[in-house]
Design a protein around this motif. Structure first.
Motif, PDB file in Angstrom:
ATOM      1  N   UNK A  71     -30.046  27.175   7.584  1.00 14.79           N
ATOM      2  CA  UNK A  71     -28.393  26.494   7.013  1.00 14.79           C
ATOM      3  C   UNK A  71     -29.993  25.167   7.714  1.00 14.79           C
ATOM      4  N   UNK A  72     -29.090  24.307   6.934  1.00 11.68           N
ATOM      5  CA  UNK A  72     -29.208  22.850   7.427  1.00 11.68           C
ATOM      6  C   UNK A  72     -29.206  22.219   6.588  1.00 11.68           C
ATOM      7  N   UNK A  73     -29.046  20.875   6.823  1.00  9.37           N
ATOM      8  CA  UNK A  73     -28.792  19.606   5.632  1.00  9.37           C
ATOM      9  C   UNK A  73     -29.577  19.498   5.349  1.00  9.37           C
ATOM     10  N   UNK A  77     -32.149  25.439  10.587  1.00 11.12           N
ATOM     11  CA  UNK A  77     -32.340  26.011  11.323  1.00 11.12           C
ATOM     12  C   UNK A  77     -33.070  27.678  10.726  1.00 11.12           C
ATOM     13  N   UNK A  78     -33.363  28.655  11.766  1.00 15.06           N
ATOM     14  CA  UNK A  78     -33.654  30.187  11.576  1.00 15.06           C
ATOM     15  C   UNK A  78     -32.475  30.497  12.094  1.00 15.06           C
ATOM     16  N   UNK A  79     -31.687  31.376  11.237  1.00 18.05           N
ATOM     17  CA  UNK A  79     -30.807  32.225  12.416  1.00 18.05           C
ATOM     18  C   UNK A  79     -30.235  33.376  12.174  1.00 18.05           C
ATOM     19  N   UNK A  80     -31.424  34.154  11.265  1.00 17.01           N
ATOM     20  CA  UNK A  80     -31.728  35.726  11.227  1.00 17.01           C
ATOM     21  C   UNK A  80     -32.694  36.222  10.602  1.00 17.01           C
ATOM     22  N   UNK A  81     -32.840  37.721  10.346  1.00 14.25           N
ATOM     23  CA  UNK A  81     -33.514  38.092   9.119  1.00 14.25           C
ATOM     24  C   UNK A  81     -33.505  39.223   9.203  1.00 14.25           C
ATOM     25  N   UNK A  98     -36.996  40.662  10.913  1.00 19.02           N
ATOM     26  CA  UNK A  98     -35.769  41.144  11.961  1.00 19.02           C
ATOM     27  C   UNK A  98     -36.198  40.305  13.107  1.00 19.02           C
ATOM     28  N   UNK A  99     -34.599  39.954  13.367  1.00 19.61           N
ATOM     29  CA  UNK A  99     -33.665  39.599  14.630  1.00 19.61           C
ATOM     30  C   UNK A  99     -34.145  37.834  14.918  1.00 19.61           C
ATOM     31  N   UNK A 100     -34.484  37.515  13.424  1.00 15.66           N
ATOM     32  CA  UNK A 100     -35.362  36.295  13.951  1.00 15.66           C
ATOM     33  C   UNK A 100     -34.678  34.598  14.233  1.00 15.66           C
ATOM     34  N   UNK A 101     -34.836  33.970  14.363  1.00 16.62           N
ATOM     35  CA  UNK A 101     -34.707  32.998  14.929  1.00 16.62           C
ATOM     36  C   UNK A 101     -36.125  31.745  14.926  1.00 16.62           C
ATOM     37  N   UNK A 102     -35.018  30.173  14.867  1.00 15.73           N
ATOM     38  CA  UNK A 102     -37.165  29.614  14.820  1.00 15.73           C
ATOM     39  C   UNK A 102     -36.220  28.039  13.848  1.00 15.73           C
ATOM     40  N   UNK A 103     -37.682  27.468  13.397  1.00 17.78           N
ATOM     41  CA  UNK A 103     -36.624  26.274  12.469  1.00 17.78           C
ATOM     42  C   UNK A 103     -37.654  26.360  11.467  1.00 17.78           C
ATOM     43  N   UNK A 104     -37.300  24.669  10.595  1.00 18.62           N
ATOM     44  CA  UNK A 104     -38.035  24.663   9.753  1.00 18.62           C
ATOM     45  C   UNK A 104     -38.418  23.032   9.304  1.00 18.62           C
ATOM     46  N   UNK A 105     -39.317  22.969  10.086  1.00 17.87           N
ATOM     47  CA  UNK A 105     -39.445  21.064   9.390  1.00 17.87           C
ATOM     48  C   UNK A 105     -39.962  21.028   8.011  1.00 17.87           C
ATOM     49  N   UNK A 106     -39.385  20.021   7.161  1.00 15.65           N
ATOM     50  CA  UNK A 106     -39.522  20.142   6.015  1.00 15.65           C
ATOM     51  C   UNK A 106     -39.525  18.311   5.167  1.00 15.65           C
TER      52      UNK A 106
END
Length: 206
Positions: free
Chosen positions: A151-153, A163-167, A172-180
Motif C-alpha cells: 500500500x502507498x501513495x 508499506x508492506x502489510x502482509x504476504x 508469510x506474515x510479511x511486513x516492511x517497506x519499499x523505497x521507490x
C-alpha cells in the motif's frame, strides 16, 4: 488517662510503621522487572505454544513497469474504470496489471505482476492511493509463487515509500517497506519504478 493516651499513641506508631513497611514492600516488588508476575509468566506459551519460527529479513532490488492508459501508449497495462470530471482527476480509478522485472529492461526477466488499483484521492494535490498484490512468478527464485501486499501513495514527487502489510508463501506474515523512485522511459510510453524492498517475514512450519 495518661496511660490510655500513651497506649493509644504506641498503637498508632506501630500501625504507621507496619503500613510504611507494607508500602515499601509493594514498591520494591513492583519495580522488580526481572521477575514477571505469576499471572503473566504463562503468556509466552499462550502466544506461541509450539516451537516458534524465527523472523527472517530480505532485501530485493527490482523494477516495476507501468504502461499508463495514455493516448500515445499502444498497449497499456491498466484501464480506467471510473473517470469523473473533477479538478485534477479527483476520484479517478484505474485497475492495474503492472509487471515486475529483475532489471530496468521491461522486455527481459519478468519476475512477477503487480495486480491492484490506484485512485486519485487528492482534491487539491496529486495523490494516487495505490494498493497492489505483488505476485511473484515461477522464475526459479526461492520466492516464486509468493505474494506481498503493498500500500502507498504516488504523488508528483518522483520518490517515496510504500508499506508492506502482509504476504504469503515464502513471505508469510510479511511486513516492511519499499523505497521507490520513478521516471518516464525514453520512449515516453511507460513509467519505471526502481524498488528497494526491505521485508521481514516468518515462514510457516509444515
Amino acid at each position: 488517662m495518661a496511660t490510655l493516651i500513651a497506649a493509644a499513641s504506641s498503637a498508632t506508631m506501630v500501625f504507621l510503621m507496619l503500613s510504611l513497611l507494607a508500602v515499601l514492600d509493594i514498591a520494591s516488588s513492583s519495580t522488580d522487572y526481572g521477575a514477571l508476575p505469576s499471572s503473566l509468566q504463562q503468556v509466552p506459551s499462550l502466544l506461541c505454544p509450539y516451537n516458534c519460527p524465527k523472523e527472517n529479513e530480505t532485501r530485493l532490488h527490482i523494477y516495476l513497469h507501468q504502461y499508463p492508459a495514455w493516448p500515445n501508449v499502444p498497449k497499456p497495462n491498466e484501464v480506467g474504470v471510473i473517470m469523473p470530471s473533477q479538478p485534477i482527476g479527483f476520484g479517478q480509478i484505474y485497475v492495474d496489471d503492472w509487471f515486475l522485472t529483475s532489471g530496468p529492461d521491461p522486455n527481459q526477466n519478468i519476475v512477477g505482476r503487480a495486480h491492484g488499483y490506484h485512485i486519485q484521492a487528492g482534491q487539491t494535490v496529486t495523490s494516487w492511493y495505490t494498493s497492489h498484490i505483488f505476485a511473484f512468478e515461477n522464475n526459479g527464485d526461492w520466492f516464486a509463487g509468493s505474494i506481498l501486499q503493498v500500500l502507498g501513495i504516488v504523488s508528483t514527487n518522483p520518490s517515496g515509500q510504500w508499506s508492506i502489510i502482509g504476504g504469503t508463501g515464502a513471505f508469510a506474515n510479511a511486513h516492511g517497506t519499499i523505497n521507490f523512485s520513478s521516471s518516464i522511459s525514453s520512449t515516453g510510453t511507460d513509467v519505471i519504478y526502481t524498488l528497494d524492498i526491505h521485508v521481514f517475514y516468518t515462514q510457516e512450519s509444515n
